[in-house]
Design a protein around this motif. Sequence first.
Motif, PDB file in Angstrom:
ATOM      1  N   ARG A 111     -19.098  71.142  20.970  1.00  0.00           N
ATOM      2  CA  ARG A 111     -19.511  72.472  20.526  1.00  0.00           C
ATOM      3  C   ARG A 111     -18.334  73.429  20.613  1.00  0.00           C
ATOM      4  O   ARG A 111     -17.514  73.345  21.529  1.00  0.00           O
ATOM      5  CB  ARG A 111     -20.654  72.980  21.403  1.00  0.00           C
ATOM      6  N   SER A 112     -18.248  74.348  19.675  1.00  0.00           N
ATOM      7  CA  SER A 112     -17.287  75.447  19.770  1.00  0.00           C
ATOM      8  C   SER A 112     -18.073  76.724  20.058  1.00  0.00           C
ATOM      9  O   SER A 112     -19.139  76.953  19.481  1.00  0.00           O
ATOM     10  CB  SER A 112     -16.489  75.592  18.478  1.00  0.00           C
ATOM     11  N   PHE A 113     -17.561  77.532  20.969  1.00  0.00           N
ATOM     12  CA  PHE A 113     -18.217  78.775  21.361  1.00  0.00           C
ATOM     13  C   PHE A 113     -17.391  79.961  20.878  1.00  0.00           C
ATOM     14  O   PHE A 113     -16.159  79.998  21.094  1.00  0.00           O
ATOM     15  CB  PHE A 113     -18.345  78.875  22.883  1.00  0.00           C
ATOM     16  N   ALA A 114     -18.031  80.926  20.264  1.00  0.00           N
ATOM     17  CA  ALA A 114     -17.348  82.191  19.987  1.00  0.00           C
ATOM     18  C   ALA A 114     -17.047  82.887  21.307  1.00  0.00           C
ATOM     19  O   ALA A 114     -17.903  82.920  22.203  1.00  0.00           O
ATOM     20  CB  ALA A 114     -18.214  83.078  19.100  1.00  0.00           C
ATOM     21  N   THR A 115     -15.847  83.408  21.455  1.00  0.00           N
ATOM     22  CA  THR A 115     -15.444  83.993  22.736  1.00  0.00           C
ATOM     23  C   THR A 115     -16.312  85.174  23.140  1.00  0.00           C
ATOM     24  O   THR A 115     -16.487  85.445  24.329  1.00  0.00           O
ATOM     25  CB  THR A 115     -13.971  84.433  22.685  1.00  0.00           C
ATOM     26  N   ASP A 116     -16.887  85.880  22.151  1.00  0.00           N
ATOM     27  CA  ASP A 116     -17.720  87.022  22.532  1.00  0.00           C
ATOM     28  C   ASP A 116     -19.063  86.589  23.107  1.00  0.00           C
ATOM     29  O   ASP A 116     -19.780  87.407  23.682  1.00  0.00           O
ATOM     30  CB  ASP A 116     -17.928  87.966  21.349  1.00  0.00           C
ATOM     31  N   THR A 117     -19.437  85.300  22.969  1.00  0.00           N
ATOM     32  CA  THR A 117     -20.644  84.812  23.639  1.00  0.00           C
ATOM     33  C   THR A 117     -20.350  84.362  25.066  1.00  0.00           C
ATOM     34  O   THR A 117     -21.277  84.179  25.851  1.00  0.00           O
ATOM     35  CB  THR A 117     -21.261  83.626  22.857  1.00  0.00           C
ATOM     36  N   LEU A 118     -19.075  84.184  25.398  1.00  0.00           N
ATOM     37  CA  LEU A 118     -18.667  83.802  26.753  1.00  0.00           C
ATOM     38  C   LEU A 118     -18.133  85.038  27.459  1.00  0.00           C
ATOM     39  O   LEU A 118     -16.977  85.108  27.855  1.00  0.00           O
ATOM     40  CB  LEU A 118     -17.607  82.690  26.702  1.00  0.00           C
ATOM     41  N   PHE A 119     -19.004  86.027  27.621  1.00  0.00           N
ATOM     42  CA  PHE A 119     -18.554  87.347  28.053  1.00  0.00           C
ATOM     43  C   PHE A 119     -18.352  87.462  29.554  1.00  0.00           C
ATOM     44  O   PHE A 119     -17.713  88.385  30.016  1.00  0.00           O
ATOM     45  CB  PHE A 119     -19.537  88.430  27.598  1.00  0.00           C
ATOM     46  N   ASP A 120     -18.896  86.547  30.350  1.00  0.00           N
ATOM     47  CA  ASP A 120     -18.648  86.561  31.786  1.00  0.00           C
ATOM     48  C   ASP A 120     -18.859  85.156  32.331  1.00  0.00           C
ATOM     49  O   ASP A 120     -19.153  84.217  31.583  1.00  0.00           O
ATOM     50  CB  ASP A 120     -19.518  87.596  32.509  1.00  0.00           C
ATOM     51  N   VAL A 121     -18.725  85.015  33.654  1.00  0.00           N
ATOM     52  CA  VAL A 121     -18.833  83.698  34.274  1.00  0.00           C
ATOM     53  C   VAL A 121     -20.220  83.110  34.052  1.00  0.00           C
ATOM     54  O   VAL A 121     -20.360  81.908  33.758  1.00  0.00           O
ATOM     55  CB  VAL A 121     -18.509  83.784  35.783  1.00  0.00           C
ATOM     56  N   ASP A 122     -21.263  83.933  34.202  1.00  0.00           N
ATOM     57  CA  ASP A 122     -22.619  83.428  34.002  1.00  0.00           C
ATOM     58  C   ASP A 122     -22.807  82.873  32.600  1.00  0.00           C
ATOM     59  O   ASP A 122     -23.406  81.803  32.413  1.00  0.00           O
ATOM     60  CB  ASP A 122     -23.632  84.546  34.259  1.00  0.00           C
ATOM     61  N   ALA A 123     -22.310  83.597  31.609  1.00  0.00           N
ATOM     62  CA  ALA A 123     -22.467  83.152  30.225  1.00  0.00           C
ATOM     63  C   ALA A 123     -21.701  81.855  29.970  1.00  0.00           C
ATOM     64  O   ALA A 123     -22.183  80.965  29.260  1.00  0.00           O
ATOM     65  CB  ALA A 123     -21.988  84.250  29.274  1.00  0.00           C
ATOM     66  N   ILE A 124     -20.503  81.734  30.540  1.00  0.00           N
ATOM     67  CA  ILE A 124     -19.703  80.527  30.330  1.00  0.00           C
ATOM     68  C   ILE A 124     -20.404  79.312  30.940  1.00  0.00           C
ATOM     69  O   ILE A 124     -20.589  78.277  30.284  1.00  0.00           O
ATOM     70  CB  ILE A 124     -18.306  80.713  30.936  1.00  0.00           C
ATOM     71  N   VAL A 125     -20.802  79.434  32.207  1.00  0.00           N
ATOM     72  CA  VAL A 125     -21.449  78.304  32.880  1.00  0.00           C
ATOM     73  C   VAL A 125     -22.764  77.954  32.198  1.00  0.00           C
ATOM     74  O   VAL A 125     -23.080  76.779  31.973  1.00  0.00           O
ATOM     75  CB  VAL A 125     -21.674  78.626  34.376  1.00  0.00           C
TER      76      VAL A 125
END
Length: 833
Positions: A111-125
């Motif tokens: 999967r590729s994630f848009a960086t704006d959806t990985l806005f903090d640690v919670d979102a990334i994990v």
Amino acid sequence: MAKWRSYLCLILLYASHFNAIDGMKALRNLNQQHFINILQSGQTSLIYFRRTTNPSIRLFLQQLEKSSESLDEYGITVAQVNCATEKVPKYCENEDVLMKAYLFRGNVMLRSFATDTLFDVDAIVANVLFVLLFNEIKYVSSLVDLHDIENYMKGRGDVIFTFVRAIGVPEHRAIMETAFVYGAKYQFVLTTEQSVLEGMDLEDPDKLSARLWFCHCKMATDRSQPCKRSYFEQPLTTVNIHYYLKVLEAPLVMEVTVGPEKVSTVHVQLKMPIVFLFTQRETYEHDRITADSVAWQLLGRAGVVLVPRTQLQPNVPADVTVGYRPAGGDSSINYLVITSVEEIVDLVKGEVKNVSTREQDDEEESEDIDIIGIQDDEVAEAIYRDRGRELNLDLVPALTDSSFPTSLAATPHVVVLFYTAWDLVSMAFLQSYAEVSTRLADMTNLVLTRVNCGDWPDVCSKENVTMFPAIKLYIQGENPLLYTGMLGTQSLLKFIMLSRVTKPVLLTSTEDFEAYLRGELHSDLKPQWDISVVGLFSPDIKEVNDAFIEAANSLRGTVVMGLYAQKDATYLSQKFGVTLPALVFVRHEESRIEGIHLEKSSTEDIVSAVKTAMLEKFPEVTVENLPSYFHPLKPLLILFIDNDDTKTLKAKEELAEFTRLRSVQVYTTCWIDLRNTHVGEEILQVYLNYLPQLPVLVLVQINPGSQVFAFPEGQLISREGVLPWLKKVQTGQEDPSNLLQVKEWKPPQTTYDFLAIMDIVRPGFAKQRTPNSVKREDTFKEKEDENEQMSESNDEEDHREPFAESERVYLHGTTLKPPDKEKKVQHELHNEL
């Protein structure tokens, strides 16, 4: 095997939530060969390919770096590749490389994630684990879908159904981490659809941000029998959910053959309430049914234990029917006479509700100390007690990265509050900020706005906001003004109103000069304009004029300053009895004009002279203005009063005349009314170690090991008595009443020992953790054989049929799809990681 698995679950849960213990790992940099090695190793990795580092990407990289420690606990490598030096084919050639991060399992890009959806640690994990657990978590968009899954799981296993408002929020992360550990044991079901909650018997589902239900389907052997649902009422955190599941794994009703004082259950370990029901041989069947009914209604809230009446101590009355051990781990048991199930349930629910709301009840404030303890911070305590209070922020629009520049361009004067929702001072100040917006609502060329730096960090970074809360006034064509005053309504209102005046006000005639001193040029500012200051200069000394203009700029918002630099300035200086260059000022309450000669005319000297002129000669000291009078570090001569009797009024009059003497201007003479400033009583207690009869005059030397002198009690506080007393103090003939100790400021409470708290749940677990990742790896290697055995055992025990691919419902608002080769693969214990 079950024991080792339980330990592994605990390790994974706590490792993810307390990874700060080991410190944050630096984000790993890969060259092209390292990247190829990771792909060939078969391990899971989250890679970001970067070219440049602009502010928004720098913030993303900071969050990615913070998440590396958490994801490492799940065997996921987090790294970056610098495409400026490493030309990785396909990825570094992509023009959109800056806007995406890529998740790989081996050489397969999941999967590729848009960086704006990985806005903090919670979102990334949360996003990464969601992809890895895609085959194990069912997504539903209607209540019918949930019923279908429950019907399928009847007699097979239990279902954990959760609702979250959005993907990537902290609650979503908590669900993903729980599913990672318990995915082989329970069927997890997730939804983000509000409509699904309409059939869940909730009072106001619109206000829910995240909720969890445990559906007891394994016990439903009859297909027509619905799955019982237990509603989880605690906040959705990984630890809270783990505790809840631990309680559910315990027997519904525990039967013992010992007295209540000797009972030890999982509820005791978690400091939950316990209900003891007493039974005897003749009524056992009926008592067991009653215990089951109570246990179902209190599931997750309290434990239920069935105790033979023969095990009760002799001093327990014969008519007692229920024993109750309150929450908190206290071993004392209350013996009660209760005749209905409803009364038992109300007893426990009443205490749980009391624990969460008792701190709001002033009548039971003394009991709060036992329940919630004393807050470390008075601001935090105030926010906590007012947490149910809703602020009216309709007049304070929230700005985004796009509306921020638009707002500045549309309005001549824009006040912006930069804050974060987690900063308690910011949240406390929002009330004052809202009040100011209400008072200024009628002004057409001024607007008060706010920016949540937690949501828009780029805006705050560009505006050089380094502390919270921060208030800036933006005036078109000028540099923004930073507010540095007290965080209160009146202080901020004064700053805003005075800042709108041109800096400084140029006066061109004696009529304007006199009108300005009377406050007639800006009559709309009279409530905030308490002093008028004019610089009186000769027109041919440009350096002094420029220094005064700079001083007016630095004091903008604090005081309005006028500048008179005309040919007749000498005439005005003679009129007021001062020599040029000079400052002329008048306090509007006193209407007395004073002038001072500026011996030094630099910007710093003018600022210092203005600030000194603004200080009152004999002020009432309050919490708000104390810093201004304390700053010169003069000895404090303080009159403490608490009434307006003849003796007190006479003392105030004498000291007011006393301050006009040049010989006593080395002191800051002031007074504190304990009726207005309640903390003054505590101050006086510290100064003298006792509370004397008021009024009392105290002299405090401002230096390390400060000496405190008290004017002799019984003597009249007058000019004739105070002057000789001060001379005795100066010559060392007067003994100090007290010596102030050099005291280190510390929090009123000791810091929480989180390692010790963890050891309560698993003795010795926290002590074994070290920052050395190698030791942590060795800990898991020791259990490698056991884990392999568990994997084989689970493969034999788990007979759940995978859902057909046609039944898969994708998450609302996402494009998540599993790789073709992975569709039919179940990864129950995640050995591939």
